[in-house]
Design an enzyme around this catalytic site. Sequence first.
Site, PDB file in Angstrom:
ATOM      1  N   LYS A 179     -10.696  -1.558  14.804  1.00 21.75           N
ATOM      2  CA  LYS A 179     -12.410  -1.223  14.067  1.00 21.75           C
ATOM      3  C   LYS A 179     -12.947  -2.534  13.794  1.00 21.75           C
ATOM      4  O   LYS A 179     -12.563  -3.680  13.842  1.00 21.75           O
ATOM      5  CB  LYS A 179     -12.063  -0.359  12.821  1.00 21.75           C
ATOM      6  CG  LYS A 179     -11.334  -1.248  11.700  1.00 21.75           C
ATOM      7  CD  LYS A 179     -11.299  -0.690  10.410  1.00 21.75           C
ATOM      8  CE  LYS A 179     -11.037  -1.797   9.382  1.00 21.75           C
ATOM      9  NZ  LYS A 179     -10.989  -1.116   8.082  1.00 21.75           N
TER      10      LYS A 179
ATOM     11  N   GLY B 255      -6.926   3.952  14.974  1.00 19.65           N
ATOM     12  CA  GLY B 255      -5.878   3.190  15.383  1.00 19.65           C
ATOM     13  C   GLY B 255      -5.733   2.283  14.179  1.00 19.65           C
ATOM     14  O   GLY B 255      -5.913   2.724  12.918  1.00 19.65           O
TER      15      GLY B 255
ATOM     16  N   ARG C 106      -3.522  -4.067  16.418  1.00 17.01           N
ATOM     17  CA  ARG C 106      -2.491  -2.927  16.533  1.00 17.01           C
ATOM     18  C   ARG C 106      -2.953  -1.533  16.720  1.00 17.01           C
ATOM     19  O   ARG C 106      -3.759  -0.912  16.062  1.00 17.01           O
ATOM     20  CB  ARG C 106      -1.605  -3.093  14.972  1.00 17.01           C
ATOM     21  CG  ARG C 106      -0.860  -4.437  14.929  1.00 17.01           C
ATOM     22  CD  ARG C 106      -0.084  -4.670  13.686  1.00 17.01           C
ATOM     23  NE  ARG C 106      -1.105  -4.940  12.657  1.00 17.01           N
ATOM     24  CZ  ARG C 106      -0.631  -5.281  11.647  1.00 17.01           C
ATOM     25  NH1 ARG C 106       0.570  -4.973  11.150  1.00 17.01           N
ATOM     26  NH2 ARG C 106      -1.710  -5.600  10.453  1.00 17.01           N
TER      27      ARG C 106
ATOM     28  N   CYS D   6      -1.922   1.303  10.263  1.00 15.31           N
ATOM     29  CA  CYS D   6      -1.562   2.191   9.143  1.00 15.31           C
ATOM     30  C   CYS D   6      -1.550   3.686   9.609  1.00 15.31           C
ATOM     31  O   CYS D   6      -0.541   4.412   9.449  1.00 15.31           O
ATOM     32  CB  CYS D   6      -2.458   2.232   8.050  1.00 15.31           C
ATOM     33  SG  CYS D   6      -2.466   0.510   7.280  1.00 15.31           S
TER      34      CYS D   6
ATOM     35  N   PHE E  12      -4.281   0.944  -1.336  1.00 15.37           N
ATOM     36  CA  PHE E  12      -5.068   1.704  -0.537  1.00 15.37           C
ATOM     37  C   PHE E  12      -6.454   0.995  -0.144  1.00 15.37           C
ATOM     38  O   PHE E  12      -7.289   1.327   0.275  1.00 15.37           O
ATOM     39  CB  PHE E  12      -5.885   2.745  -1.513  1.00 15.37           C
ATOM     40  CG  PHE E  12      -4.923   3.664  -2.105  1.00 15.37           C
ATOM     41  CD1 PHE E  12      -4.327   4.676  -1.352  1.00 15.37           C
ATOM     42  CD2 PHE E  12      -4.473   3.621  -3.366  1.00 15.37           C
ATOM     43  CE1 PHE E  12      -3.296   5.581  -1.791  1.00 15.37           C
ATOM     44  CE2 PHE E  12      -3.406   4.208  -3.793  1.00 15.37           C
ATOM     45  CZ  PHE E  12      -3.020   5.200  -3.249  1.00 15.37           C
TER      46      PHE E  12
ATOM     47  N   ASN F 158      -3.328   8.880   3.561  1.00 15.49           N
ATOM     48  CA  ASN F 158      -3.281   8.409   5.109  1.00 15.49           C
ATOM     49  C   ASN F 158      -3.310   9.524   5.790  1.00 15.49           C
ATOM     50  O   ASN F 158      -4.362   9.666   6.973  1.00 15.49           O
ATOM     51  CB  ASN F 158      -2.529   7.211   5.327  1.00 15.49           C
ATOM     52  CG  ASN F 158      -3.060   5.721   4.796  1.00 15.49           C
ATOM     53  OD1 ASN F 158      -3.993   5.667   3.981  1.00 15.49           O
ATOM     54  ND2 ASN F 158      -2.208   4.893   5.224  1.00 15.49           N
TER      55      ASN F 158
ATOM     56  N   ARG G  93      -8.501  -1.214   2.970  1.00 16.08           N
ATOM     57  CA  ARG G  93      -8.822  -1.240   4.236  1.00 16.08           C
ATOM     58  C   ARG G  93      -9.058  -2.571   4.765  1.00 16.08           C
ATOM     59  O   ARG G  93      -9.600  -3.289   3.866  1.00 16.08           O
ATOM     60  CB  ARG G  93     -10.001  -0.581   4.331  1.00 16.08           C
ATOM     61  CG  ARG G  93     -10.096   0.969   3.811  1.00 16.08           C
ATOM     62  CD  ARG G  93     -11.354   1.453   3.800  1.00 16.08           C
ATOM     63  NE  ARG G  93     -11.994   0.945   2.591  1.00 16.08           N
ATOM     64  CZ  ARG G  93     -13.356   1.018   2.491  1.00 16.08           C
ATOM     65  NH1 ARG G  93     -14.069   1.769   3.040  1.00 16.08           N
ATOM     66  NH2 ARG G  93     -13.886   0.396   1.203  1.00 16.08           N
TER      67      ARG G  93
END
Length: 439
Positions: A323, A260, A330, A263, A151, A211, A153
């Site tokens: 981000k 985006g 990606r 994932c 999980f 997700n 980020r």
Amino acid sequence: MKIGVIGLGHVGLVSAACFAEVGHHVIGMDHMPERAQDLLDGRVPFFEPGLQELVTSNIQNGRLRFERELRPVVDEAEAIFICVGTPSLPSGEADLSQIEALATELAGCLDGSYRVLVEKSTVPVNTGHQMSRTISRLTDSPFDVVSNPEFLREGSAVEDTLSPDRIVVGGSSERAFTLMREAFEPIVQRSGCKMIETDVKTAELIKHASNAFLATKISFINHIAEVCDKTGANVDLVADGMGLDPRISREFLDAGIGYGGSCFPKDVAAFASVARELTGDSALLEAVQAINARGPKRLIERLRSELWYLKGKRIAVLGLSFKPGTDDLRDSPAFAVIEELLASEAHVCAYDPVAMPAAKERLSPAVGFATSAMDALEDAHAAVIVTAWPEFAELDPVEIRLALHLPIVVDGRNIFPPERMQEAGLTYLSMGRPPVRSD
Ligand code: UGA
């Protein structure tokens, strides 16, 4: 405990470094020769805050090492974490061929000693069952496949791994659970997080469902933003008002041009494909995808509504990564924005604090690159903000206006308070908030 990690991308390398950091002996292996070489040389091949330091110190203290071949990993490690890629096929379905190939290769390396094979890559429900079947057809060696979804980020991957919200382990034998408890014991001790034990399929589903739910939350607020745009309501205040309800929570209700990364787009598509196959209905997740795909178009429409024609206009694009806190491009919405600008014959001048080297390799040679955010803004007909890098929010709105040729900022991430932009004399169009106009 001796732990093996196969596949040293974001999930694999962070897991390997963090297991070593908490005291285990970890052996990492990657099939990509360049990545393997980088790591053998002690270099982390992507940007992730704190990871290089962790890799370096754990190589030095002898708890982390890398191998080029699978066999030494299987010979030594009791638990082998599988972190290879599960990209999307054109249909959206997850491509599990790397998992299948590795299962076959693992079967060939098992030599009679019991091993736990831990599925950590994000995979559709039933993958563990397929892996077990593939391996048991090829070997009599004892093993268990367990699911241990990740999980973390990007951008806070080390922190997320050392202090997770929860650890999920799906398995079917006490022997496997015992080894998994041993692997995670130091992390549970230091973070106090809960370890949830389930069957394999449930653990696989917890990941996809998590997700898909977070992506749904983002598309939900972006849909509300579309309604706000048409009515003059303010989506940030709607999100604040909703978020005070603890059943909803304010997190992941930041409206913008959409999600985006490696994932959410892939996992929503894969889960939609699973839902279609198993229930005949994937309408919910298809709506999530459709709303997300509209984000970059909404941003360009705002620009067009101000500039009339984009042809020949110089547009500053602030942010390229999907981000802040990562150089990962990606599925970044920046690509859709830049493609549309180039198709409209605008001149693009882009800036990103960390993602430019990677972007230069992937973007059209028509895209220009600036040396700083202010350099990108200089004499541009408008600025568009694609990534919420903190350094962009720290720019002085008056300096932005003085640098721009026309005082227009289109903000795809709602990073500025509209009043400050108004005071600076800027036309400021954000996502789902009332526009501010200088004329
Ligand atoms: C995501 C999940 O958050 C992790 O829990 C999960 O482990 C990971 O995927 C994975 O499956 O490996 P990540 O892709 O690194 O992590 O990034 P997030 O921080 O979740 O952001 C995803 C996208 O959503 C970004 O483009 C971000 O800008 C966007 N976002 C996020 C919004 O548009 N609004 C929000 O309120 C939050």
